[in-house]
Design a protein around this motif. Structure first.
Motif, PDB file in Angstrom:
ATOM      1  N   GLU A 134       0.791  -1.681   0.548  1.00  0.00           N
ATOM      2  CA  GLU A 134      -0.186   0.318  -0.288  1.00  0.00           C
ATOM      3  C   GLU A 134       1.145   1.081   0.019  1.00  0.00           C
ATOM      4  OE1 GLU A 134      -3.334   1.912   3.106  1.00  0.00           O
ATOM      5  OE2 GLU A 134      -2.427  -0.087   2.982  1.00  0.00           O
ATOM      6  N   ILE A 135       0.423   2.383  -0.505  1.00  0.00           N
ATOM      7  CA  ILE A 135       1.076   3.721  -0.715  1.00  0.00           C
ATOM      8  C   ILE A 135      -0.060   4.581  -0.962  1.00  0.00           C
ATOM      9  CG2 ILE A 135       1.445   2.979  -3.247  1.00  0.00           C
ATOM     10  CD1 ILE A 135       3.439   5.087  -2.830  1.00  0.00           C
ATOM     11  N   ALA A 136       0.391   5.267   0.392  1.00  0.00           N
ATOM     12  CA  ALA A 136      -1.119   6.583   0.553  1.00  0.00           C
ATOM     13  C   ALA A 136       0.039   8.046   1.146  1.00  0.00           C
ATOM     14  CB  ALA A 136      -1.433   5.872   1.353  1.00  0.00           C
ATOM     15  N   LEU A 137      -0.393   8.834   1.259  1.00  0.00           N
ATOM     16  CA  LEU A 137      -0.200   9.844   2.547  1.00  0.00           C
ATOM     17  C   LEU A 137      -0.998   9.591   3.554  1.00  0.00           C
ATOM     18  CD1 LEU A 137      -1.162  13.140  -0.539  1.00  0.00           C
ATOM     19  CD2 LEU A 137       1.438  12.206   0.604  1.00  0.00           C
ATOM     20  N   TRP A 138       0.298  10.104   4.513  1.00  0.00           N
ATOM     21  CA  TRP A 138       0.324   9.973   6.050  1.00  0.00           C
ATOM     22  C   TRP A 138      -0.764  11.125   6.111  1.00  0.00           C
ATOM     23  CZ3 TRP A 138       2.955  10.533  10.630  1.00  0.00           C
ATOM     24  CH2 TRP A 138       2.559  10.454  11.476  1.00  0.00           C
ATOM     25  N   ARG A 139      -2.125  10.918   7.181  1.00  0.00           N
ATOM     26  CA  ARG A 139      -2.948  11.819   7.117  1.00  0.00           C
ATOM     27  C   ARG A 139      -2.904  13.346   7.946  1.00  0.00           C
ATOM     28  NH1 ARG A 139      -8.591   8.600   7.800  1.00  0.00           N
ATOM     29  NH2 ARG A 139      -8.435   7.462   5.613  1.00  0.00           N
ATOM     30  N   ASN A 140      -2.206  12.149   9.365  1.00  0.00           N
ATOM     31  CA  ASN A 140      -1.538  13.731  10.461  1.00  0.00           C
ATOM     32  C   ASN A 140      -0.086  13.964   9.571  1.00  0.00           C
ATOM     33  OD1 ASN A 140      -3.481  11.734  11.851  1.00  0.00           O
ATOM     34  ND2 ASN A 140      -0.838  10.231  12.200  1.00  0.00           N
ATOM     35  N   ASP A 141       0.218  13.792   8.610  1.00  0.00           N
ATOM     36  CA  ASP A 141       1.209  14.754   8.319  1.00  0.00           C
ATOM     37  C   ASP A 141       1.240  14.359   7.153  1.00  0.00           C
ATOM     38  OD1 ASP A 141       2.633  16.806   7.774  1.00  0.00           O
ATOM     39  OD2 ASP A 141       4.560  16.085   9.459  1.00  0.00           O
ATOM     40  N   PRO A 142       0.876  15.834   5.919  1.00  0.00           N
ATOM     41  CA  PRO A 142       0.849  15.270   4.420  1.00  0.00           C
ATOM     42  C   PRO A 142       2.636  15.266   3.601  1.00  0.00           C
ATOM     43  CG  PRO A 142      -0.782  16.911   5.169  1.00  0.00           C
ATOM     44  CD  PRO A 142      -0.017  16.641   6.003  1.00  0.00           C
ATOM     45  N   GLN A 143       3.402  15.587   4.371  1.00  0.00           N
ATOM     46  CA  GLN A 143       4.743  15.752   3.919  1.00  0.00           C
ATOM     47  C   GLN A 143       5.457  14.680   3.795  1.00  0.00           C
ATOM     48  OE1 GLN A 143       6.891  18.489   6.955  1.00  0.00           O
ATOM     49  NE2 GLN A 143       6.044  19.610   6.371  1.00  0.00           N
ATOM     50  N   PHE A 144       4.628  13.298   4.813  1.00  0.00           N
ATOM     51  CA  PHE A 144       5.348  12.018   4.331  1.00  0.00           C
ATOM     52  C   PHE A 144       4.358  11.183   3.852  1.00  0.00           C
ATOM     53  CE2 PHE A 144       6.360  13.337   8.697  1.00  0.00           C
ATOM     54  CZ  PHE A 144       7.960  13.238   8.595  1.00  0.00           C
ATOM     55  N   VAL A 145       4.954  10.260   3.078  1.00  0.00           N
ATOM     56  CA  VAL A 145       4.136   9.271   2.443  1.00  0.00           C
ATOM     57  C   VAL A 145       3.853   8.067   3.454  1.00  0.00           C
ATOM     58  CG1 VAL A 145       4.424   7.628  -0.031  1.00  0.00           C
ATOM     59  CG2 VAL A 145       5.013  10.347   0.478  1.00  0.00           C
ATOM     60  N   ARG A 146       3.230   6.949   3.250  1.00  0.00           N
ATOM     61  CA  ARG A 146       3.594   5.863   4.086  1.00  0.00           C
ATOM     62  C   ARG A 146       3.374   4.858   2.700  1.00  0.00           C
ATOM     63  NH1 ARG A 146      -0.180   1.878   6.171  1.00  0.00           N
ATOM     64  NH2 ARG A 146      -1.698   3.337   5.095  1.00  0.00           N
ATOM     65  N   VAL A 147       4.459   3.882   3.351  1.00  0.00           N
ATOM     66  CA  VAL A 147       3.898   2.908   2.428  1.00  0.00           C
ATOM     67  C   VAL A 147       4.141   2.088   3.443  1.00  0.00           C
ATOM     68  CG1 VAL A 147       6.071   1.836   0.665  1.00  0.00           C
ATOM     69  CG2 VAL A 147       5.556   3.644   0.914  1.00  0.00           C
ATOM     70  N   ARG A 148       3.453   0.554   3.587  1.00  0.00           N
ATOM     71  CA  ARG A 148       3.480  -0.358   2.962  1.00  0.00           C
ATOM     72  C   ARG A 148       3.985  -1.297   2.727  1.00  0.00           C
ATOM     73  NH1 ARG A 148      -1.324  -2.429   7.136  1.00  0.00           N
ATOM     74  NH2 ARG A 148      -0.304   0.030   8.804  1.00  0.00           N
ATOM     75  N   ILE A 149       5.287  -2.165   3.773  1.00  0.00           N
ATOM     76  CA  ILE A 149       5.804  -3.324   2.587  1.00  0.00           C
ATOM     77  C   ILE A 149       5.659  -4.607   3.842  1.00  0.00           C
ATOM     78  CG2 ILE A 149       7.060  -1.655   1.888  1.00  0.00           C
ATOM     79  CD1 ILE A 149       9.083  -3.421   3.954  1.00  0.00           C
ATOM     80  N   SER A 150       5.023  -5.587   2.790  1.00  0.00           N
ATOM     81  CA  SER A 150       5.336  -7.321   3.347  1.00  0.00           C
ATOM     82  C   SER A 150       6.539  -8.031   3.087  1.00  0.00           C
ATOM     83  CB  SER A 150       3.500  -8.361   2.534  1.00  0.00           C
ATOM     84  OG  SER A 150       4.051  -8.151   1.911  1.00  0.00           O
ATOM     85  N   VAL A 151       7.198  -8.356   4.237  1.00  0.00           N
ATOM     86  CA  VAL A 151       8.526  -9.072   3.495  1.00  0.00           C
ATOM     87  C   VAL A 151       8.688 -10.712   4.525  1.00  0.00           C
ATOM     88  CG1 VAL A 151      10.174  -7.180   3.579  1.00  0.00           C
ATOM     89  CG2 VAL A 151       9.669  -8.033   5.571  1.00  0.00           C
ATOM     90  N   LYS A 152       9.017 -11.067   3.418  1.00  0.00           N
ATOM     91  CA  LYS A 152       9.093 -12.546   4.065  1.00  0.00           C
ATOM     92  C   LYS A 152       9.949 -12.844   5.339  1.00  0.00           C
ATOM     93  CE  LYS A 152      11.054 -14.491  -0.383  1.00  0.00           C
ATOM     94  NZ  LYS A 152      11.772 -14.930  -1.244  1.00  0.00           N
ATOM     95  N   GLU A 153       9.303 -13.943   5.914  1.00  0.00           N
ATOM     96  CA  GLU A 153       9.337 -14.096   7.551  1.00  0.00           C
ATOM     97  C   GLU A 153      11.155 -14.403   7.676  1.00  0.00           C
ATOM     98  OE1 GLU A 153       7.161 -16.438  11.366  1.00  0.00           O
ATOM     99  OE2 GLU A 153       6.778 -16.805   9.344  1.00  0.00           O
ATOM    100  N   GLU A 154      11.872 -14.648   7.160  1.00  0.00           N
ATOM    101  CA  GLU A 154      13.156 -15.278   7.567  1.00  0.00           C
ATOM    102  C   GLU A 154      14.042 -14.186   7.503  1.00  0.00           C
ATOM    103  OE1 GLU A 154      12.369 -16.847   3.437  1.00  0.00           O
ATOM    104  OE2 GLU A 154      11.460 -16.388   5.792  1.00  0.00           O
TER     105      GLU A 154
END
Length: 316
Positions: free
Chosen positions: A68-88
């Protein structure tokens, strides 16, 4: 009646298959979700080239993707990128995330690296409910961030160059170049004189070196003279000083012993000598008076008084 029963059986079988497929899908989702971990990355820079499904690598090894990639509501200067990585994947303390371009295609990926060996994993939950991986500016990000300052400096440099190359400065530079050319011609004309001066300077330096060498030899001779001839003189001078010291000590002792006699002479003998001198002066005065009487009146003047002359009255 039999036809309706067949349709019911077919419907039940289809529903059973759909339910089994749904259960299998849920199980597969759980299994696949359990083998990956999600993290949030907050970028304070442009995330050009990053999109949902972009690759996530750890030290260059593919390890996950962007969820997921989106602007952070609390501070629009930041972009929140959610990543998923392997457990190991070793997401340990010290791990940072950067954005790196992939070739010249304009596509970017998230690069993870910097994990410290033996450090605990990142487990503190962020505002999104998942752990947060800190960011580190990448080469592309630093270039994009410094681009405005670079353009401003280039503009300032261009303006200063324009001022430097103005008509007035060009005339001054032309005059300086002309003076340099005249100086070069003068130096070229004076070449033989300069060469002769340099030769004389070389000779003077050589003579100065010879004089310094002679001074060094003279200094060595002086040191030898002082070391050989002056030693007996210094020894004799040392003995003389010692004898003078002993004489001073003897004189000091004599003066100390004579101090009582000098004190008595000053207090007694000198006053008595004064009285004697006064008596002698008085006796000399008396003898002087006697001598005058003898000179005027003869020896008889010492016995009787002087006779007065006879008085004769006036003639009648």
């Amino acid at each position: 009646m039999e036809t309706r029963s067949n349709h019911v059986l077919v419907g039940v079988a289809v529903l059973a298959l759909l339910a089994a497929l749904l259960v299998f899908t849920v199980w597969l989702a759980r299994v696949s979700g359990g083998s990956e971990k999600e993290y949030d990355v907050f970028f304070k820079q442009a995330v050009d080239g990053i999109a949902k499904g972009s690759s996530v690598t750890f030290s260059g090894v593919p390890s996950g993707q962007v969820k997921e990639i989106a602007l952070w509501r609390n501070d629009p200067q930041f972009v929140r990128v959610r990543i998923s990585v392997k457990e190991e994947t070793p997401i340990l303390q010290g791990t940072t995330a950067t954005i790196e371009g992939v070739g010249f295609t304009g596509v970017s990926q998230i690069q993870l690296d910097g994990a410290i060996k033996g450090a605990p994993p990142i487990t503190d939950l962020g505002p999104g409910g998942v752990p947060v991986i800190p960011t580190k500016p990448g080469a592309l990000g630093e270039l994009l961030n410094s681009a405005p300052k670079l353009l401003e400096r280039l503009t300032t440099l261009t303006e200063r160059l324009t001022e430097l190359l103005g008509d007035k400065n060009q005339a001054s530079i032309a005059g300086i170049l002309a003076n340099v050319e005249r100086l070069s011609d003068a130096l070229a004309d004076r070449g033989p004189e300069i060469a002769a001066t340099l030769a004389q300077t070389r000779i003077a330096i050589q003579q100065a070196g010879d004089a310094a060498e002679e001074i060094g030899k003279l200094a060595g001779t002086s040191n030898a003279l002082i070391a050989n001839d002056a030693k007996p003189l210094l020894a004799e001078l040392r003995r003389t000083v010692k004898a003078a010291g002993q004489s001073m000590e003897t004189l000091d002792t004599t003066i100390k012993q004579a101090q009582p006699g000098v004190r008595a002479f000053s207090n007694q003998t000198i006053p008595e000598a004064g009285l004697l001198i006064r008596d002698l002066r008085e006796m000399a005065e008396s003898l002087n008076a006697v001598a005058e009487r003898v000179n005027h009146g003869g020896a008889g003047s010492l016995v009787g008084s002087r006779k007065l002359p006879d008085y004769k009255g006036p003639k009648k």
